[in-house]
Each structure stands twice: as structure tokens, then as C-alpha cells.
Design a protein around this motif. Structure first.
Motif, PDB file in Angstrom:
ATOM      1  N   VAL A  73       0.866  -1.174   0.000  1.00 16.48           N
ATOM      2  CA  VAL A  73       0.000   0.000   0.000  1.00 16.48           C
ATOM      3  C   VAL A  73       0.886   1.202   0.000  1.00 16.48           C
ATOM      4  O   VAL A  73       1.811   1.286   0.765  1.00 16.48           O
ATOM      5  N   GLY A  74       0.632   2.177  -0.828  1.00 21.20           N
ATOM      6  CA  GLY A  74       1.635   3.169  -0.999  1.00 21.20           C
ATOM      7  C   GLY A  74       1.423   4.558  -0.503  1.00 21.20           C
ATOM      8  O   GLY A  74       0.355   5.040  -0.418  1.00 21.20           O
ATOM      9  N   GLY A  88       4.999   5.579  -9.619  1.00 26.95           N
ATOM     10  CA  GLY A  88       4.550   4.269  -9.998  1.00 26.95           C
ATOM     11  C   GLY A  88       5.304   3.164  -9.328  1.00 26.95           C
ATOM     12  O   GLY A  88       6.132   3.384  -8.496  1.00 26.95           O
ATOM     13  N   GLY A  89       5.044   1.958  -9.677  1.00 28.23           N
ATOM     14  CA  GLY A  89       5.729   0.831  -9.096  1.00 28.23           C
ATOM     15  C   GLY A  89       7.211   0.986  -9.290  1.00 28.23           C
ATOM     16  O   GLY A  89       7.647   1.621 -10.201  1.00 28.23           O
ATOM     17  N   HIS A 145      -2.942   8.540  -4.371  1.00 31.65           N
ATOM     18  CA  HIS A 145      -3.325   7.730  -5.530  1.00 31.65           C
ATOM     19  C   HIS A 145      -4.501   8.327  -6.297  1.00 31.65           C
ATOM     20  O   HIS A 145      -5.287   7.618  -6.908  1.00 31.65           O
ATOM     21  N   GLN A 146      -4.587   9.638  -6.278  1.00 31.92           N
ATOM     22  CA  GLN A 146      -5.590  10.374  -7.071  1.00 31.92           C
ATOM     23  C   GLN A 146      -4.900  10.815  -8.365  1.00 31.92           C
ATOM     24  O   GLN A 146      -4.602  11.980  -8.588  1.00 31.92           O
ATOM     25  N   ALA A 154      -7.359   7.965   5.630  1.00 33.47           N
ATOM     26  CA  ALA A 154      -6.675   9.207   5.267  1.00 33.47           C
ATOM     27  C   ALA A 154      -6.947   9.609   3.827  1.00 33.47           C
ATOM     28  O   ALA A 154      -6.385  10.594   3.347  1.00 33.47           O
ATOM     29  N   GLY A 155      -7.795   8.848   3.134  1.00 33.72           N
ATOM     30  CA  GLY A 155      -8.177   9.209   1.780  1.00 33.72           C
ATOM     31  C   GLY A 155      -7.296   8.643   0.687  1.00 33.72           C
ATOM     32  O   GLY A 155      -7.399   9.042  -0.477  1.00 33.72           O
ATOM     33  N   VAL A 156      -6.421   7.694   1.041  1.00 35.46           N
ATOM     34  CA  VAL A 156      -5.571   7.065   0.035  1.00 35.46           C
ATOM     35  C   VAL A 156      -6.361   5.966  -0.666  1.00 35.46           C
ATOM     36  O   VAL A 156      -7.000   5.141  -0.014  1.00 35.46           O
ATOM     37  N   VAL A 157      -6.321   5.949  -1.993  1.00 33.99           N
ATOM     38  CA  VAL A 157      -7.013   4.929  -2.783  1.00 33.99           C
ATOM     39  C   VAL A 157      -6.133   3.686  -2.805  1.00 33.99           C
ATOM     40  O   VAL A 157      -5.008   3.726  -3.297  1.00 33.99           O
TER      41      VAL A 157
END
Length: 442
Positions: free
Chosen positions: A5-6, A11-12, A129-130, A323-326
Motif C-alpha cells: 500500500v503506498g 509508480g511501481g 493515488h488520485q 486518510a483518503g488514500v485509494v
């Protein structure tokens, strides 16, 4: 298999075993791809442990005092936002995103055409991740300041995470035409790695590691990325040195500790690996480190410990979401291995619909495999490997699905490749890859 989870929007990258954390965002201006710590905004700013002491803490305190005295000091607000974004990298505290965003927005209220502040906003969007929002924001910054390299870097990161690889290549070429430095070279390296062009990726990362960085953590992070690529190239001694060099710059540097943990897994030193992953997660509580620890514990037969690690990783992922991370793709991979495969498939499909990347395609394929729907998984394997990636996680997943579908030749190729590239990519995944290969002999 370990999911990630980032915290960053990049990107990766070769920096993580299952890979969702590309070139260091704050090396370029934005913020990182994977993290969870505490929900209290003050926790990452006060009383850090000796290993976590960073000049960023002093910068945040100094800039906070300046903006408290003069909220309309746009330069100080922007600098505070950047310092808070760097602190996210150092602490994995996603609650700091909100504080950084407030500071960047305050700078923009003073000067709406502040391209650097817009780039900071793009970094926050990348970290959460937006990616569509981040691309639009980065391009607004580029329109205002075409030569602003951090904005160009944010554009490249967003395009990669949206699965728009051709456009990312073109944007990277424009970025490199402006400047070659630690930020631009690390992204060039990642784009080459995505396509399995390991010599080019390694060459660019060596250049990046030799370039001065704005903060010791940035230099250490790039050395950790170099170490990961050296593992993939078969130079495990070189990788060990790169991790040690990073740790000399930043003691207890979590990505480098995790790199050492994967080396230990590959050498069968599971107890050492467990301690290294535990140390990494104590310094920066990322789910990827906890999941890797749980994998090693499971492979070592320490099942109660592994279950506790899984529970901790799940709690950390929940904090990210709060926290709103996708986290759809990351959560899909975790649930496919440690939870409900049906939930995993729902998350994977949502992730792929929003960001049709090779990693999202891999998540769909793996969730389908876990549900026993390997025929349906095969087209997603093709999509996951369409760039030619040699990522051992992608190759392990592909090989397992090919084996289930009776494609012995391709299964043997992909499973052997995964183990050759990095036998420590996952303690449980590598063991399963070896088991599957044994069934394909003859």
C-alpha cells in the motif's frame, strides 16, 4: 506474496517486492507511495526516536513558526508544504498529507500562479493515488512554468500510474531534455525497468545514485533502489553494498533494511529476515514491510506471529483508507492472499477500471486465480506482462496461473524467471514457486 500500500504517487518501482512505490517523489518534488503510521498529525513531528531524527523536523518547526506569525508568507507556506511532504516519506504518516495540502493551498491563496505550490499539490494527489487529479494539477504547473522539472516528474508519475505508458515515455523525454539529475534519472530507470530493460534501468539508477540529492533520505532511497536492481541483475554482493551505503547515510533506513530482509529470504535466513522486516516496519510502519515479515514468519512455521502481522497490516491499510488514500489494487493483492478472494476481485476490478496498469491487471488475474477461475485470469496475465516486465511478483503470478491452465512451458519459464531474478521476492511466494516447478518436472 506481499502486497504494497503506498505513500507515494510514483509508480511501481524496484524499491518494493510487489511494487507500488516508484522513484522517490520527494526526490522530485511530490510525495511517496506507501505508508501508514498514526492518525495523529503531531506524532511524526514530535519526539522522534534517535533513528528517526531528521533535519526535516527542524525545518517543519521553523517554517510553522514563520507562517504562524505571517500566514500570508506564500514562500514559507510552500516550503512548509514541501517539508511536510518530505516528512510523510520519512514517517509514513498519511495524516500529514492534509497539513501539507493546507500549506500549499495557503501559498496558492497568496499567489495563484505559484507553479511550485501546484506541483506540491500534485505530489499530495499522487501520494493519495488520485492520479487523474495529479495529472491535471501537474499540467497546470507545467503551463505556468514549462521548465519546472518537479512538475514534469509529477506528470510522468501520474501517467505511469494511469497506465498511459507511451505518454509517460514522451513526457519523460521532455523532462530529461530539461535536466538530468537524481529525480529525472530515477524515473528514466523505472520506465526502463517496467519494460524489462534491466541494463538501461541499472545504468540510469547508477547515475542517479551518484547525483547530489536535496536530503540524505533521498540519496539513501535511490541507493536502495539501486540495490534492488542489483539483486535483479544477479549482483547480490553489489546489492548488499548499496543497502549498506544507504544505511551509512541514514541509519535504520527502512527501504534498505527491507532490501536486506529480501536478501536474507533469498539465502534462507528467515529469522534474520523477520528481524530486518520488523526493524523496517518499526522505523516506517508501511504495510509492505509488515506483510513481508508475516510471509517470512509463515514460511518459518511461526503461524501465530504471521497472523498477528497480517492483522497489523490490515489495520494499517484501514488507516490509509481513512486518510483518503485509494488502495484498491494493494488491498486486492493482500486480500487475495490473506483474506476474501471475492472481495479481492471486487477491489482489483475497481482498481483496473480506474488505472489500467500492468499491476492492476496482475491484481485482477491473481484474484481470479485465487477463486479458481484461471481461464478468465489468462487475458489479464497477458495485460500484466504486456510491457515485458521481469518483476518477480508478476512472473510468479503468471507462472502459477499458466500452470493451472496446463501451459507447462510458459509456467516453467515464468516461475524460473521469478526465482532467478529475486529468490527473496516473497518467502511464501518463492516457496510456492518452487513447489509448482517440482510439479512441472518431466
Amino acid at each position: 506474496m506481499a502486497a504494497v500500500v503506498g505513500v507515494s504517487g510514483c509508480g511501481g518501482s524496484p524499491s518494493s517486492p510487489s511494487a507500488q512505490s516508484g522513484p522517490s517523489p520527494s526526490v522530485a518534488g511530490p510525495a511517496p507511495s506507501s505508508a501508514v503510521a498514526t492518525s495523529r498529525p503531531s506524532a511524526a513531528l514530535a519526539a522522534p526516536s534517535p533513528a528517526a531524527v531528521s533535519p526535516t523536523v527542524a525545518a517543519v518547526a521553523r517554517l510553522s513558526a514563520i507562517v504562524a506569525a505571517n500566514p500570508k508568507d506564500g514562500d514559507a507556506q510552500r516550503q512548509l508544504g514541501s517539508a511536510l511532504a518530505q516528512r510523510v516519506r520519512e514517517t509514513a504518516d498519511p495524516s500529514l498529507y492534509a497539513l501539507a495540502l493546507v500549506a500549499f493551498q495557503a501559498a496558492l491563496a497568496v499567489e495563484p500562479a505559484d507553479a511550485e505550490a501546484l506541483t506540491g499539490v500534485a505530489g499530495i494527489q499522487l501520494g493519495k493515488h488520485q492520479f487523474g487529479d495529479a495529472l491535471r494539477t501537474a499540467r497546470r504547473a507545467i503551463d505556468l512554468s514549462p521548465s519546472l522539472v518537479p512538475a514534469r516528474a509529477a506528470e510522468v508519475d501520474a501517467l505511469v500510474e494511469l497506465g498511459r505508458y507511451g505518454a509517460a515515455d514522451a513526457a519523460a523525454a521532455e523532462m530529461l531534455g530539461i535536466r538530468t539529475d537524481i529525480s529525472t534519472l530515477s524515473r528514466a530507470s523505472y520506465l526502463a525497468e517496467l519494460r524489462g530493460h534491466l541494463p538501461a534501468a541499472l545504468g540510469a539508477m547508477r547515475q542517479a545514485a551518484a547525483d547530489p540529492a536535496p536530503a540524505p533520505e533521498n540519496s539513501a532511497y535511490v541507493r536502495a533502489l539501486l540495490g534492488n536492481l542489483l539483486v535483479w541483475s544477479g549482483d547480490r554482493a553489489g546489492a548488499a553494498k548499496a543497502y549498506a551505503d544507504a544505511l551509512a547515510l541514514v541509519p535504520s533506513h527502512a527501504p534498505s533494511l527491507a532490501g536486506q530482509g529480501r536478501l536474507a529470504v533469498g539465502e534462507g535466513r528467515l529469522d534474520d529476515a523477520i528481524e530486518l522486516f520488523r526493524h523496517a516496519s518499526a522505523v516506517v510502519p508501511l504495510p509492505e514491510y509488515v506483510i513481508a515479515q508475516g510471509d517470512a514468519e509463515r514460511a518459518a512455521g511461526r503461524l501465530d506471529d504471521a497472523r498477528r502481522s497480517d492483522d497489523l497490516a490490515r489495520a494499517e491499510i484501514r488507516l490509509f483508507r481513512a486518510a483518503g488514500v485509494v488502495v484498491d489494487v494493494d488491498l486486492a493483492l493482500f486480500e487475495a492472499d490473506r483474506g476474501d478472494a471475492s472481495d479481492a476481485l471486487a477491489h482489483a476490478r475497481a482498481g483496473y477500471a480506474a488505472t489500467p496498469t500492468v499491476r492492476a491487471a496482475d491484481a485482477v488475474a491473481w484474484a481470479l486465480h485465487r477463486l479458481g477461475r484461471d481461464t478468465e485470469a489468462e487475458p489479464y496475465v497477458v495485460k500484466a506482462l504486456r510491457l515485458g516486465s521481469i518483476d518477480p511478483i508478476l512472473r510468479y503470478h503468471a507462472g502459477a496461473i499458466e500452470a493451472a491452465n496446463g501451459d507447462r512451458t510458459n509456467a516453467r519459464h515464468d516461475l524460473e524467471l521469478a526465482l532467478r531474478i529475486d529468490p527473496g521476492f516473497s518467502a511464501t511466494g518463492a516457496a510456492e514457486a518452487r513447489r509448482l516447478l517440482s510439479t512441472l518436472e518431466g
